[in-house]
Design a protein around this motif. Structure first.
Motif, short mmCIF file in Angstrom:
data_model
loop_
_atom_site.label_atom_id
_atom_site.label_comp_id
_atom_site.label_asym_id
_atom_site.label_seq_id
_atom_site.Cartn_x
_atom_site.Cartn_y
_atom_site.Cartn_z
N HIS A 177 0.79 -1.23 0.00
CA HIS A 177 0.00 0.00 0.00
C HIS A 177 0.83 1.29 0.00
CE1 HIS A 177 -2.72 3.11 1.39
NE2 HIS A 177 -2.23 3.09 2.61
N PRO A 178 1.77 1.50 0.95
CA PRO A 178 2.49 2.78 0.95
C PRO A 178 3.29 3.07 -0.33
CG PRO A 178 2.73 1.68 3.07
CD PRO A 178 2.13 0.68 2.13
N PRO A 179 4.05 2.10 -0.87
CA PRO A 179 4.77 2.45 -2.10
C PRO A 179 3.86 2.87 -3.25
CG PRO A 179 5.67 0.45 -1.13
CD PRO A 179 4.43 0.76 -0.38
N MET A 180 2.71 2.18 -3.41
CA MET A 180 1.78 2.56 -4.47
C MET A 180 1.22 3.95 -4.23
SD MET A 180 1.60 0.12 -6.73
CE MET A 180 3.38 -0.04 -6.47
N LEU A 181 0.85 4.23 -2.98
CA LEU A 181 0.29 5.54 -2.64
C LEU A 181 1.31 6.64 -2.87
CD1 LEU A 181 -2.51 6.37 -1.45
CD2 LEU A 181 -1.35 6.56 0.75
N TYR A 182 2.55 6.40 -2.44
CA TYR A 182 3.59 7.42 -2.62
C TYR A 182 3.90 7.64 -4.10
CZ TYR A 182 4.56 6.90 2.40
OH TYR A 182 4.47 6.86 3.76
N MET A 183 3.88 6.55 -4.88
CA MET A 183 4.13 6.71 -6.32
C MET A 183 3.08 7.63 -6.94
SD MET A 183 6.81 5.21 -7.67
CE MET A 183 6.44 4.75 -9.36
N GLY A 184 1.85 7.52 -6.46
CA GLY A 184 0.82 8.41 -6.96
C GLY A 184 1.01 9.84 -6.49
N TYR A 185 1.20 10.00 -5.18
CA TYR A 185 1.45 11.34 -4.64
C TYR A 185 2.59 12.03 -5.39
CZ TYR A 185 -1.31 11.06 -0.26
OH TYR A 185 -2.30 11.01 0.68
N VAL A 186 3.71 11.34 -5.43
CA VAL A 186 4.94 11.95 -5.98
C VAL A 186 4.83 12.11 -7.50
CG1 VAL A 186 7.41 11.65 -6.23
CG2 VAL A 186 6.32 11.06 -4.08
N GLY A 187 4.10 11.20 -8.15
CA GLY A 187 3.98 11.28 -9.59
C GLY A 187 3.35 12.59 -10.05
N PHE A 188 2.46 13.13 -9.24
CA PHE A 188 1.83 14.40 -9.62
C PHE A 188 2.83 15.55 -9.59
CE2 PHE A 188 -2.26 12.27 -8.37
CZ PHE A 188 -2.82 12.31 -9.64
N PRO A 214 0.40 11.39 -20.26
CA PRO A 214 0.82 10.07 -19.75
C PRO A 214 1.34 10.10 -18.32
CG PRO A 214 2.33 10.86 -21.46
CD PRO A 214 1.14 11.76 -21.47
N TRP A 215 2.05 11.18 -17.94
CA TRP A 215 2.53 11.28 -16.56
C TRP A 215 1.36 11.41 -15.60
CZ3 TRP A 215 7.44 10.05 -16.15
CH2 TRP A 215 8.29 10.28 -17.23
N THR A 216 0.35 12.17 -15.99
CA THR A 216 -0.84 12.31 -15.15
C THR A 216 -1.56 10.98 -14.99
OG1 THR A 216 -1.11 14.57 -16.01
CG2 THR A 216 -2.98 13.61 -14.85
N ASN A 217 -1.77 10.29 -16.11
CA ASN A 217 -2.48 9.01 -16.07
C ASN A 217 -1.73 8.00 -15.20
OD1 ASN A 217 -4.33 10.10 -17.79
ND2 ASN A 217 -3.73 8.94 -19.59
N LEU A 218 -0.41 7.97 -15.34
CA LEU A 218 0.38 7.00 -14.59
C LEU A 218 0.33 7.30 -13.09
CD1 LEU A 218 2.05 4.51 -15.26
CD2 LEU A 218 4.08 5.96 -15.34
N ALA A 219 0.50 8.57 -12.73
CA ALA A 219 0.43 8.94 -11.31
C ALA A 219 -0.94 8.63 -10.74
CB ALA A 219 0.76 10.42 -11.14
N TRP A 220 -1.98 8.94 -11.50
CA TRP A 220 -3.35 8.69 -11.05
C TRP A 220 -3.59 7.19 -10.88
CZ3 TRP A 220 -7.54 6.10 -13.19
CH2 TRP A 220 -8.79 6.37 -12.62
N ALA A 221 -3.05 6.37 -11.79
CA ALA A 221 -3.22 4.92 -11.69
C ALA A 221 -2.55 4.38 -10.43
CB ALA A 221 -2.65 4.23 -12.93
N PHE A 222 -1.33 4.85 -10.14
CA PHE A 222 -0.65 4.42 -8.91
C PHE A 222 -1.44 4.84 -7.68
CE2 PHE A 222 3.45 4.09 -11.37
CZ PHE A 222 3.70 2.77 -11.05
N LEU A 223 -1.93 6.07 -7.67
CA LEU A 223 -2.69 6.55 -6.51
C LEU A 223 -3.98 5.74 -6.34
CD1 LEU A 223 -2.84 8.59 -4.22
CD2 LEU A 223 -3.96 10.19 -5.79
N THR A 224 -4.62 5.39 -7.44
CA THR A 224 -5.84 4.57 -7.38
C THR A 224 -5.54 3.21 -6.76
OG1 THR A 224 -6.69 5.67 -9.37
CG2 THR A 224 -7.74 3.60 -8.73
N ILE A 225 -4.46 2.58 -7.21
CA ILE A 225 -4.08 1.28 -6.65
C ILE A 225 -3.75 1.43 -5.16
CG2 ILE A 225 -2.35 -0.57 -6.72
CD1 ILE A 225 -2.11 -0.04 -9.74
#
Length: 668
Positions: A177-188, A214-225
């Protein structure tokens, strides 16, 4: 090299990373301003070097955990020699200092990959993007070195063993959970950097939107997961079967997800129609700012939550200052530069442009609603104006109807045309889907064999209204092809990603509506031989046993479950654990998962006489919550794979090619 030197190597690597981040900020931004190619050329190597040294620091902390180096305070406070190796690995980010280091590693990693996969961008744009990312990295590396050093020693008084990882975090869900959440947070942060770079360069066009999407979509996908994994973990780990708490820390992750969703759709309009430019920039700034706000809430100590790192308030003050600087400077740049990139376009109020705008507005209203419910009690407390509690009744009363209204427009959006759509055409294409959605939604609760429920019906109608127009749109787009298969193959991955994401929303809505209204729960006292009836299942305790795990002792119940009218049975094994190092009790839930229902048994307190308090639950369609989240994330990832996002700058694509000034600089 002695293993005793590993923490010092990690600390030294962080210092070097900070110096490289400063260089990554100053030199490329100065080069872009002064139009100096040599200075701009430092952007990528500085980003790569910073990522390398933060990775060395993170590897050093991980090695300290794996080697049980209890001279490091962070290891002594969050690990133990009995802790299994995989929990030692995840314990690195199971605390404040380690999680901020992971955040910084991911931030540096996003910067590295942004430089690696931006070869087709104009040189000045790359310099500005990486320069802004470098500035964000400087803030977080300073935060680590000044207030949150993970390499502090306990010398000369080294404990014999560690305090152990919080038992709540000793779970596969908290490994993921935390790595996926952080990937989303930081991706933005990458999208934020693109927005600031566009403002500084005065360049915001279809090519810019295509770079940022694509950067937005990827960050959003990580945050969703990450959000879905957090919900899944809370469901089975905390022992009461809840999948969303409206906890302030949960809300902190929901806020950037909502504005990130709006940002994805706004970028689509900016790319296709050249509209909403200023709105898109503001959403990019807001989304990253909300990510920083979530960091402040989790690490400031202003709230108490099972998810929060309640630490020294000075750390919270540092993040608050960082948040203020980021938001303040960003909005100042926006105010000064946005008029240069704004552009007016015309459309009618039944066009796809307008429907996407309405959905964006609804998402922002929902965001403000959640933000107020989360922050308002904290502000009252901080100003000594009293304490209030804002819980599920407030959020459900506002969030649910706003979401239903938004989904009505979501069903219309894919069918409508850009710029202009006739009312007659829209009605002709949607009336059948509307009638079918109404019929299915109203009749389906009877098929479940449950009492008819208006909220379930509304949820099902809403979900069907999202799904059925999708099939109509796919039919419209493929009916003129030589074969239906050939037509389907011609549809882009971005289109399929959109449809998959919308399907995920519908699936999640079905799961929320059904499990929230048809969940059955019984709290019973059970000993060996006792039974309980729940939703047509008989739960019988046949045995009580004890066992020892790697770092805990457990009382374990053996429960035989049989469905009424069936001769077959199965067993479920809930546990009550006591973690030795911390002396902390934990509930280990027994689950019998299924696509259409979960059976859930949690072991409560020992009531004496070999009897225990048991919570037995029947949870229909609960898995659809997380299935919907995975479908949404899959849609975001599928859209990233669309080939147009990998298009190189060519003479046929002048918006992506370097301008005359850049060409002169390259010659120089």
């Amino acid at each position: 090299m002695s293993i005793q030197m590993i923490p010092e190597i990690g600390h030294f690597a962080l210092v070097i990373a900070l110096l490289l981040a400063v260089a990554q900020t100053a030199m490329p931004l100065a080069g872009a301003t002064l139009r100096r190619p040599l200075l701009m050329a430092y952007a990528r190597p500085m980003a790569s070097g910073q990522f390398l040294f933060v990775a060395i620091a993170y590897a050093a902390l991980t090695a300290s955990y794996m080697l049980d180096d209890f001279s490091v305070a962070n290891v002594a406070n969050n690990s133990n020699s009995m802790l299994p190796w995989y929990y030692k690995f995840s314990a690195v980010w199971g605390n404040h200092e380690g999680s901020v280091l992971l955040w910084s590693l991911m931030l540096a990693g996003w910067g590295f990959f942004a430089g690696r996969y931006s070869r087709e961008l104009p040189r000045d744009m790359v310099a500005r993007v990486l320069g802004v990312l470098g500035a964000v990295c400087v803030g977080f590396l300073l935060f680590i070195l000044i207030t949150s050093n993970p390499f502090e020693r306990l010398l000369p008084h080294v404990p014999q063993d560690g305090a152990d990882l919080n038992p709540l975090l000793q779970d596969i869900g908290l490994i993921l959970h935390p790595p996926m959440l952080y990937m989303g947070y930081v991706g933005f942060s990458v999208v934020f950097a693109f927005a600031i770079a566009a403002l500084l360069g005065g360049r915001l066009d279809a090519a810019w939107a295509r770079w940022a999407r694509p950067w937005t979509n990827l960050a959003w996908a990580f945050l969703t997961i990450g959000i879905a994994l957090g919900s899944w973990w809370a469901y089975y780990e905390l022992g009461w079967g809840g999948w969303w708490f409206w906890d302030p820390v949960e809300n902190a992750s929901l806020l950037p997800w909502l504005t990130g969703t709006a940002l994805m759709h706004s970028l689509a309009v900016t790319e296709k129609r050249g509209s909403f430019k200023s709105w898109t920039l503001l959403l990019a700034i807001t989304t990253f700012s909300l990510s920083l706000l979530g960091t402040f809430l989790v690490r400031s100590g202003v709230l108490t939550s099972v998810h929060a790192f309640a630490n020294d308030p000075s750390r919270g003050f540092f993040i608050l200052v960082l948040l203020g600087i980021t938001v303040g400077i960003s909005l100042l740049i926006f105010a000064l530069r946005a008029p240069r990139v704004s552009h007016k376009t015309s459309f009618n109020w039944l066009s796809r442009d307008a429907l996407l705008l309405i959905n964006n507005i609804m998402l922002v209203i929902i965001t403000v609603t959640v933000l107020m419910g989360t922050v308002y009690p904290l502000l009252l407390d901080a100003l000594n104006l009293g304490k209030i509690s804002v819980g599920p009744p407030y959020f459900n009363a506002l969030f649910v109807p706003l979401t239903v209204i938004m989904c009505i427009f979501m069903g219309l959006g894919p069918i409508a045309r850009w710029k202009q759509t006739e009312v007659r055409s829209l009605v002709k294409r949607l009336w059948l889907a509307g009638v079918a959605a109404l019929v299915i939604g109203v009749t389906m609760p009877f098929i479940f064999g449950q009492e008819w429920n208006a909220w379930v019906a509304i949820g099902l109608v809403t979900a069907m209204w999202i799904v059925l127009p999708m099939f109509r749109d796919i039919y419209e787009k493929t009916r003129h092809a030589s074969t239906r298969i050939a037509g389907l193959k011609k549809l882009s991955l971005a289109y399929w990603g959109m449809q998959l994401g919308h399907l995920g929303v519908a699936v999640t809505i079905i799961g929320v509506a059904v499990v929230s209204n048809y969940n059955i729960e019984r709290n019973v006292r059970m000993g060996v031989g006792d039974s309980a009836q729940v939703a047509g299942y008989t739960f019988t305790m046949t045995e009580l046993t004890s066992r020892r795990g790697a770092n805990f002792l457990a009382d374990r119940a053996v429960i035989e479950v049989q469905r009424d009218g069936s001769s077959r049975s199965f067993t479920m094994n809930p546990e009550k654990r006591l973690y030795i190092a911390r002396g902390m009790p934990m509930t280990q839930v027994a689950l019998r998962p299924g696509l259409f229902r979960d059976l859930y048994v949690a072991m409560g307190e020992d009531l004496g006489d070999n009897t225990w308090a048991m919570r037995v639950q029947y949870k229909p369609f609960v898995r659809w919550l997380w299935l919907g989240g995975l479908l949404m994330a899959g849609g975001g990832i599928l859209a990233v794979a669309d080939r147009r996002y990998r298009r190189l700058a060519t003479s046929e694509d002048p918006e992506m090619a370097p301008g005359p000034a850049a060409s002169k600089e390259a010659t120089a």
